[in-house]
Enzyme design. Sequence first.
Site, PDB file in Angstrom:
ATOM      1  N   HIS A  71     -21.593  24.122  11.595  1.00 36.80           N
ATOM      2  CA  HIS A  71     -21.882  23.529  12.678  1.00 36.80           C
ATOM      3  C   HIS A  71     -22.524  24.222  13.739  1.00 36.80           C
ATOM      4  O   HIS A  71     -22.095  24.817  14.759  1.00 36.80           O
ATOM      5  CB  HIS A  71     -20.146  23.307  13.268  1.00 36.80           C
ATOM      6  CG  HIS A  71     -20.225  22.253  14.348  1.00 36.80           C
ATOM      7  ND1 HIS A  71     -20.403  22.400  15.901  1.00 36.80           N
ATOM      8  CD2 HIS A  71     -20.066  20.821  14.357  1.00 36.80           C
ATOM      9  CE1 HIS A  71     -20.230  21.165  16.461  1.00 36.80           C
ATOM     10  NE2 HIS A  71     -19.800  20.156  15.482  1.00 36.80           N
ATOM     11  N   PHE A  72     -23.754  24.111  13.861  1.00 38.24           N
ATOM     12  CA  PHE A  72     -24.912  23.513  12.940  1.00 38.24           C
ATOM     13  C   PHE A  72     -25.607  24.700  12.448  1.00 38.24           C
ATOM     14  O   PHE A  72     -26.130  25.613  13.502  1.00 38.24           O
ATOM     15  CB  PHE A  72     -25.500  22.443  13.696  1.00 38.24           C
ATOM     16  CG  PHE A  72     -24.859  21.419  14.222  1.00 38.24           C
ATOM     17  CD1 PHE A  72     -24.191  20.252  13.527  1.00 38.24           C
ATOM     18  CD2 PHE A  72     -24.504  21.220  15.676  1.00 38.24           C
ATOM     19  CE1 PHE A  72     -23.481  19.400  13.920  1.00 38.24           C
ATOM     20  CE2 PHE A  72     -23.688  20.295  16.266  1.00 38.24           C
ATOM     21  CZ  PHE A  72     -23.163  19.385  15.519  1.00 38.24           C
TER      22      PHE A  72
END
Length: 168
Positions: A71-72
């Site tokens: 993420h991410f």
Amino acid sequence: MMEKEIQRINRKEGAPFYDPNVKPIMDVNEIVKRIPHRIPFLLLDKVIHLTETTIVVVKNVTVNEPFFQGHFPGNPVFPGVLQLEAMAQAGAVFILKDIPEGEIWDTYFLKIDNCKFRDKVVPGDTLVIHLELIAPLRRGVAVMRGGAYVGNKLVSEAEMTASIQRRI
């Protein structure tokens, strides 16, 4: 905290005052005595302010936390749902602060209202979370309003209702 600093905690006046040089009211060791969350899901580092109606906690966001792997990748962002979870954990510490040692209680979300994410939170940020009780604790139900800040910027906010229940 000085009275003027306590008054600044009100959302309308800006972010809570945080001085990392001042000894916290509760460190992470005290927090884990009050709530059941553990690493990697414990999202609080210290409590810096606590009254009968408010709590202010600190979460240091570090790049080595496991959720940043996905993420991410290449653009790590602290998930909004975990910001809410950190607020909920702060609420649990607040609600359970007066429970006698040895008694085991848990808190559970009942409702989240007026949730807004205003800016992203990234590794290296210090999240300062302010929660206030907006209705008296009745029948094991607490209603709180919270805001999470990075510096003076409000990054997320929500109203939360939680239930406390004795663990069997």
